[in-house]
Scaffold this motif. Structure first.
Motif, short mmCIF file in Angstrom:
data_model
loop_
_atom_site.label_atom_id
_atom_site.label_comp_id
_atom_site.label_asym_id
_atom_site.label_seq_id
_atom_site.Cartn_x
_atom_site.Cartn_y
_atom_site.Cartn_z
N TYR A 6 101.81 -3.58 -7.65
CA TYR A 6 102.81 -3.04 -8.32
C TYR A 6 103.97 -3.91 -8.81
CZ TYR A 6 101.30 1.30 -5.90
OH TYR A 6 100.64 2.47 -5.33
N ALA A 7 104.44 -3.57 -10.04
CA ALA A 7 105.65 -4.38 -10.59
C ALA A 7 106.66 -4.56 -9.51
CB ALA A 7 106.15 -3.89 -11.76
N PHE A 8 107.58 -5.69 -9.47
CA PHE A 8 108.37 -5.59 -8.37
C PHE A 8 109.95 -6.34 -8.98
CE2 PHE A 8 106.55 -9.83 -8.09
CZ PHE A 8 107.42 -10.61 -7.51
N TYR A 9 110.84 -6.39 -8.27
CA TYR A 9 111.84 -6.95 -8.12
C TYR A 9 112.63 -7.54 -6.87
CZ TYR A 9 114.68 -2.86 -6.66
OH TYR A 9 115.39 -2.01 -5.95
N ILE A 10 113.45 -8.24 -6.96
CA ILE A 10 114.07 -8.96 -5.75
C ILE A 10 115.43 -8.47 -5.29
CG2 ILE A 10 114.96 -10.98 -4.83
CD1 ILE A 10 111.93 -11.11 -5.41
N LYS A 11 115.56 -7.69 -4.01
CA LYS A 11 116.84 -7.36 -3.45
C LYS A 11 117.18 -8.49 -2.60
CE LYS A 11 116.87 -3.22 -1.79
NZ LYS A 11 116.72 -2.07 -0.95
N ASN A 12 118.65 -8.68 -3.07
CA ASN A 12 119.41 -9.57 -2.50
C ASN A 12 120.21 -9.04 -1.19
OD1 ASN A 12 119.18 -12.35 -3.98
ND2 ASN A 12 120.00 -10.97 -5.61
N LEU A 13 119.66 -9.59 0.05
CA LEU A 13 120.29 -9.09 1.39
C LEU A 13 121.45 -9.60 1.73
CD1 LEU A 13 116.74 -8.37 2.91
CD2 LEU A 13 117.94 -6.66 1.33
N GLY A 14 122.02 -10.65 1.22
CA GLY A 14 123.00 -11.23 1.56
C GLY A 14 122.62 -12.27 2.66
N ASP A 15 123.55 -13.42 2.71
CA ASP A 15 123.27 -14.82 3.41
C ASP A 15 122.00 -15.16 3.10
OD1 ASP A 15 125.55 -13.95 5.34
OD2 ASP A 15 124.35 -12.74 6.42
N GLY A 16 121.78 -15.29 1.79
CA GLY A 16 120.29 -15.94 1.04
C GLY A 16 119.22 -15.39 1.47
N LYS A 17 119.36 -14.19 2.10
CA LYS A 17 118.03 -13.57 2.29
C LYS A 17 117.75 -12.62 1.22
CE LYS A 17 118.67 -13.43 7.45
NZ LYS A 17 118.73 -12.49 8.62
N LYS A 18 116.16 -12.70 0.78
CA LYS A 18 115.76 -11.79 -0.26
C LYS A 18 114.35 -10.92 0.20
CE LYS A 18 117.20 -15.10 -3.55
NZ LYS A 18 117.00 -15.81 -4.93
N GLU A 19 114.26 -9.74 -0.33
CA GLU A 19 112.91 -9.03 -0.04
C GLU A 19 112.65 -8.57 -1.52
OE1 GLU A 19 113.57 -5.86 2.65
OE2 GLU A 19 114.41 -4.64 1.22
N ALA A 20 111.17 -8.20 -1.71
CA ALA A 20 110.65 -7.81 -2.78
C ALA A 20 110.96 -6.43 -2.68
CB ALA A 20 109.25 -8.42 -2.96
N ALA A 21 110.95 -5.51 -3.53
CA ALA A 21 110.87 -4.11 -3.69
C ALA A 21 110.19 -3.55 -4.99
CB ALA A 21 112.48 -3.73 -3.61
N LEU A 22 109.65 -2.44 -4.91
CA LEU A 22 108.92 -2.13 -5.95
C LEU A 22 109.74 -1.42 -6.94
CD1 LEU A 22 105.87 -0.29 -4.23
CD2 LEU A 22 106.18 -2.68 -4.83
N ILE A 23 109.35 -1.95 -8.26
CA ILE A 23 110.26 -1.14 -9.50
C ILE A 23 110.32 0.32 -9.47
CG2 ILE A 23 110.36 -0.96 -11.87
CD1 ILE A 23 110.00 -3.90 -12.06
N ARG A 24 109.13 0.96 -9.06
CA ARG A 24 109.05 2.29 -9.01
C ARG A 24 109.88 2.96 -8.10
NH1 ARG A 24 104.28 4.43 -9.16
NH2 ARG A 24 104.57 6.12 -8.00
N ASP A 25 110.40 2.19 -7.01
CA ASP A 25 111.16 2.94 -6.17
C ASP A 25 112.67 2.50 -6.56
OD1 ASP A 25 109.14 3.58 -4.55
OD2 ASP A 25 109.06 1.68 -3.45
N TYR A 26 113.06 1.74 -7.67
CA TYR A 26 114.39 1.58 -8.00
C TYR A 26 115.24 2.74 -8.51
CZ TYR A 26 118.44 -0.97 -9.89
OH TYR A 26 119.64 -1.55 -10.10
N PRO A 27 116.42 3.09 -7.98
CA PRO A 27 116.93 4.41 -8.43
C PRO A 27 117.22 4.66 -10.01
CG PRO A 27 118.31 3.06 -7.06
CD PRO A 27 117.15 2.27 -7.30
N GLY A 28 116.63 5.83 -10.42
CA GLY A 28 116.53 6.20 -11.72
C GLY A 28 115.36 5.99 -12.35
N ILE A 29 114.49 5.17 -11.98
CA ILE A 29 113.35 4.80 -12.48
C ILE A 29 112.44 5.98 -12.92
CG2 ILE A 29 111.07 3.29 -12.56
CD1 ILE A 29 113.54 1.73 -13.45
#
Length: 222
Positions: free
Chosen positions: A149-172
Protein backbone atom coordinates in the motif's frame (compact mmCIF):
# COMPACT_ATOMS: atom_id res chain seq x y z
CA UNK A 1 84.36 -4.95 16.19
CA UNK A 2 83.44 -1.27 15.85
CA UNK A 3 83.09 -1.73 12.09
CA UNK A 4 80.65 -4.61 12.59
CA UNK A 5 78.60 -2.51 14.99
CA UNK A 6 78.50 0.40 12.52
CA UNK A 7 77.37 -1.89 9.69
CA UNK A 8 74.78 -3.42 11.99
CA UNK A 9 73.36 0.01 12.88
CA UNK A 10 73.23 0.98 9.19
CA UNK A 11 71.45 -2.25 8.27
CA UNK A 12 68.93 -1.83 11.10
CA UNK A 13 68.26 1.81 10.12
CA UNK A 14 67.68 0.77 6.49
CA UNK A 15 65.25 -1.93 7.56
CA UNK A 16 63.27 0.51 9.72
CA UNK A 17 63.24 3.11 6.93
CA UNK A 18 61.99 0.61 4.35
CA UNK A 19 59.38 -0.71 6.79
CA UNK A 20 58.07 2.81 7.48
CA UNK A 21 57.84 3.54 3.75
CA UNK A 22 55.91 0.31 3.18
CA UNK A 23 53.43 1.31 5.90
CA UNK A 24 52.87 4.69 4.25
CA UNK A 25 51.89 3.08 0.97
CA UNK A 26 48.13 3.13 0.47
CA UNK A 27 46.46 -0.26 0.00
CA UNK A 28 45.66 -1.35 -3.52
CA UNK A 29 42.15 -0.15 -4.47
CA UNK A 30 39.57 -2.90 -4.76
CA UNK A 31 37.93 -3.34 -8.13
CA UNK A 32 34.26 -2.30 -8.01
CA UNK A 33 31.76 -5.13 -8.04
CA UNK A 34 30.22 -5.33 -11.49
CA UNK A 35 26.45 -4.86 -11.45
CA UNK A 36 24.43 -7.50 -13.25
CA UNK A 37 21.66 -6.32 -15.61
CA UNK A 38 18.27 -6.16 -13.86
CA UNK A 39 15.85 -8.88 -14.92
CA UNK A 40 13.28 -6.18 -15.80
CA UNK A 41 15.33 -4.83 -18.73
CA UNK A 42 13.66 -5.36 -22.12
CA UNK A 43 14.99 -5.37 -25.66
CA UNK A 44 14.94 -2.17 -27.70
CA UNK A 45 12.61 -3.79 -30.25
CA UNK A 46 10.21 -4.70 -27.44
CA UNK A 47 10.25 -1.10 -26.22
CA UNK A 48 9.47 0.10 -29.74
CA UNK A 49 6.56 -2.36 -29.96
CA UNK A 50 4.89 -1.28 -26.71
CA UNK A 51 5.59 2.38 -27.53
CA UNK A 52 3.75 2.02 -30.84
CA UNK A 53 0.89 0.16 -29.14
CA UNK A 54 0.47 3.06 -26.72
CA UNK A 55 0.49 5.50 -29.64
CA UNK A 56 -2.38 3.70 -31.37
CA UNK A 57 -4.47 2.66 -28.37
CA UNK A 58 -3.91 5.46 -25.87
CA UNK A 59 -2.13 8.59 -27.16
CA UNK A 60 -4.27 8.96 -30.28
CA UNK A 61 -7.43 8.39 -28.22
CA UNK A 62 -6.38 11.09 -25.73
CA UNK A 63 -5.58 13.57 -28.51
CA UNK A 64 -8.88 12.90 -30.31
CA UNK A 65 -10.84 13.28 -27.07
CA UNK A 66 -9.26 16.48 -25.80
CA UNK A 67 -10.33 19.87 -27.15
CA UNK A 68 -7.75 22.12 -28.89
CA UNK A 69 -5.56 24.35 -26.75
CA UNK A 70 -6.41 28.00 -26.09
CA UNK A 71 -4.36 29.12 -29.08
CA UNK A 72 -6.25 26.71 -31.32
CA UNK A 73 -3.37 24.27 -31.70
CA UNK A 74 -3.89 20.53 -31.46
CA UNK A 75 -3.63 18.89 -28.05
CA UNK A 76 -0.65 16.53 -27.92
CA UNK A 77 -0.50 13.69 -25.40
CA UNK A 78 2.62 13.41 -23.27
CA UNK A 79 4.78 10.34 -23.74
CA UNK A 80 7.49 10.61 -21.10
CA UNK A 81 8.79 12.38 -18.02
CA UNK A 82 12.39 13.10 -17.04
CA UNK A 83 14.11 13.00 -13.66
CA UNK A 84 17.83 13.44 -13.27
CA UNK A 85 19.79 10.52 -11.84
CA UNK A 86 20.69 12.67 -8.82
CA UNK A 87 17.04 13.56 -8.20
CA UNK A 88 16.10 9.88 -8.21
CA UNK A 89 18.98 8.96 -5.89
CA UNK A 90 18.01 11.76 -3.50
CA UNK A 91 14.34 10.74 -3.62
CA UNK A 92 15.10 7.10 -2.82
CA UNK A 93 17.50 8.10 -0.03
CA UNK A 94 14.90 10.47 1.47
CA UNK A 95 12.08 7.93 1.29
CA UNK A 96 14.23 5.24 2.94
CA UNK A 97 15.35 7.70 5.61
CA UNK A 98 11.79 8.72 6.54
CA UNK A 99 10.58 5.11 6.45
CA UNK A 100 13.39 4.04 8.76
CA UNK A 101 12.50 6.79 11.24
CA UNK A 102 8.91 5.53 11.16
CA UNK A 103 10.07 1.94 11.70
CA UNK A 104 8.91 0.52 8.36
CA UNK A 105 10.53 -0.89 5.24
CA UNK A 106 9.86 0.47 1.75
CA UNK A 107 8.72 -2.38 -0.49
CA UNK A 108 8.26 -0.74 -3.89
CA UNK A 109 8.07 2.56 -5.75
CA UNK A 110 4.65 2.75 -7.40
CA UNK A 111 4.03 4.86 -10.53
CA UNK A 112 0.52 6.25 -10.95
CA UNK A 113 -0.71 7.66 -14.26
CA UNK A 114 -2.37 11.05 -13.78
CA UNK A 115 -3.73 14.11 -15.55
CA UNK A 116 -3.25 17.76 -14.62
CA UNK A 117 -6.49 19.67 -14.07
CA UNK A 118 -7.80 22.14 -16.63
CA UNK A 119 -6.70 25.10 -14.52
CA UNK A 120 -3.92 27.69 -14.45
CA UNK A 121 -2.66 26.76 -10.99
CA UNK A 122 -2.95 24.27 -8.15
CA UNK A 123 -4.66 25.12 -4.81
CA UNK A 124 -1.22 26.04 -3.40
CA UNK A 125 -0.92 28.70 -6.14
CA UNK A 126 1.78 26.83 -8.03
CA UNK A 127 1.49 27.34 -11.77
CA UNK A 128 0.32 24.48 -13.97
CA UNK A 129 2.60 24.63 -16.98
CA UNK A 130 0.41 22.52 -19.28
CA UNK A 131 -3.22 22.11 -18.16
CA UNK A 132 -4.82 18.73 -19.04
CA UNK A 133 -1.40 17.21 -19.69
CA UNK A 134 -1.13 13.54 -18.80
CA UNK A 135 1.60 12.79 -16.28
CA UNK A 136 2.58 10.36 -13.52
CA UNK A 137 3.58 10.51 -9.89
CA UNK A 138 5.67 8.18 -7.74
CA UNK A 139 4.73 6.97 -4.28
CA UNK A 140 6.51 4.43 -2.04
CA UNK A 141 4.68 1.43 -0.61
CA UNK A 142 4.86 -0.68 2.53
CA UNK A 143 3.52 -4.17 3.07
CA UNK A 144 0.42 -4.69 5.19
CA UNK A 145 -1.41 -8.01 5.38
CA UNK A 146 0.80 -9.28 2.51
CA UNK A 147 -0.35 -6.40 0.23
CA UNK A 148 1.66 -3.34 -0.77
CA UNK A 149 0.00 0.00 0.00
CA UNK A 150 1.12 3.57 -0.66
CA UNK A 151 1.95 5.41 2.54
CA UNK A 152 2.78 8.80 4.04
CA UNK A 153 4.44 9.85 7.28
CA UNK A 154 2.51 11.06 10.32
CA UNK A 155 4.49 13.35 12.61
CA UNK A 156 3.48 12.49 16.18
CA UNK A 157 5.56 15.18 17.88
CA UNK A 158 8.81 15.00 19.86
CA UNK A 159 10.53 13.73 16.71
CA UNK A 160 8.38 10.58 16.58
CA UNK A 161 6.96 9.40 13.27
CA UNK A 162 4.77 6.59 12.02
CA UNK A 163 3.77 5.33 8.58
CA UNK A 164 0.10 5.57 7.62
CA UNK A 165 -1.72 4.37 4.52
CA UNK A 166 -2.72 7.02 1.99
CA UNK A 167 -6.05 5.25 1.50
CA UNK A 168 -6.83 6.08 5.15
CA UNK A 169 -6.01 9.79 4.80
CA UNK A 170 -9.12 12.00 5.31
CA UNK A 171 -10.90 12.75 2.05
CA UNK A 172 -9.02 10.29 -0.15
CA UNK A 173 -11.50 7.45 -0.52
CA UNK A 174 -14.54 9.74 -0.89
CA UNK A 175 -12.73 11.82 -3.58
CA UNK A 176 -12.97 15.11 -1.70
CA UNK A 177 -9.36 15.92 -2.55
CA UNK A 178 -8.40 16.64 -6.15
CA UNK A 179 -11.88 16.38 -7.63
CA UNK A 180 -13.17 19.08 -9.94
CA UNK A 181 -16.11 19.89 -12.16
CA UNK A 182 -15.06 19.13 -15.71
CA UNK A 183 -16.57 18.86 -19.14
CA UNK A 184 -16.66 15.56 -21.04
CA UNK A 185 -13.45 16.69 -22.74
CA UNK A 186 -11.35 16.32 -19.59
CA UNK A 187 -11.26 14.05 -16.58
CA UNK A 188 -11.07 14.39 -12.80
CA UNK A 189 -8.02 12.95 -11.06
CA UNK A 190 -6.04 13.15 -7.87
CA UNK A 191 -3.98 16.33 -8.09
CA UNK A 192 -0.60 15.05 -9.33
CA UNK A 193 1.51 17.21 -7.00
CA UNK A 194 -0.73 16.18 -4.09
CA UNK A 195 0.97 17.64 -1.01
CA UNK A 196 -0.17 16.53 2.43
CA UNK A 197 2.05 19.17 4.01
CA UNK A 198 -0.35 21.85 2.75
CA UNK A 199 -3.07 20.51 5.06
CA UNK A 200 -1.25 19.40 8.22
CA UNK A 201 2.04 18.34 9.73
CA UNK A 202 1.73 15.03 7.88
CA UNK A 203 4.47 14.40 5.36
CA UNK A 204 3.91 13.40 1.74
CA UNK A 205 6.45 11.16 0.01
CA UNK A 206 4.84 11.56 -3.42
CA UNK A 207 7.08 12.86 -6.19
CA UNK A 208 5.69 14.39 -9.37
CA UNK A 209 7.23 17.73 -10.29
CA UNK A 210 9.19 16.84 -13.39
CA UNK A 211 9.66 17.71 -17.04
CA UNK A 212 6.98 16.05 -19.15
CA UNK A 213 7.12 15.77 -22.90
CA UNK A 214 5.75 16.57 -25.30
CA UNK A 215 5.58 19.51 -25.40
CA UNK A 216 8.26 20.03 -26.47
CA UNK A 217 8.33 16.99 -28.72
CA UNK A 218 11.59 15.06 -28.57
CA UNK A 219 10.88 11.58 -29.91
CA UNK A 220 13.14 8.62 -29.21
CA UNK A 221 11.09 5.90 -30.91
CA UNK A 222 9.53 7.64 -33.92
Amino acid sequence: MKIKIIFGVIALSSTIFISCNDQKKSPEPLEPVKVKPPKQIILINEAKSVYDNYTKKRAELIENTEAPLEDGSRFIASRFGDYSIEDMKNYIAYVEQEAKEAGVKVETLRFYFSTYPDKKEFPDREKIEHPRQNSFFIVPTIKKDSINYAFYIKNLGDGKKEAALIRDYPGIMDNKIGSSNTSNKSYASIVPNFNLNAYSDDESLIMNKTTMGPPPYRPDFN
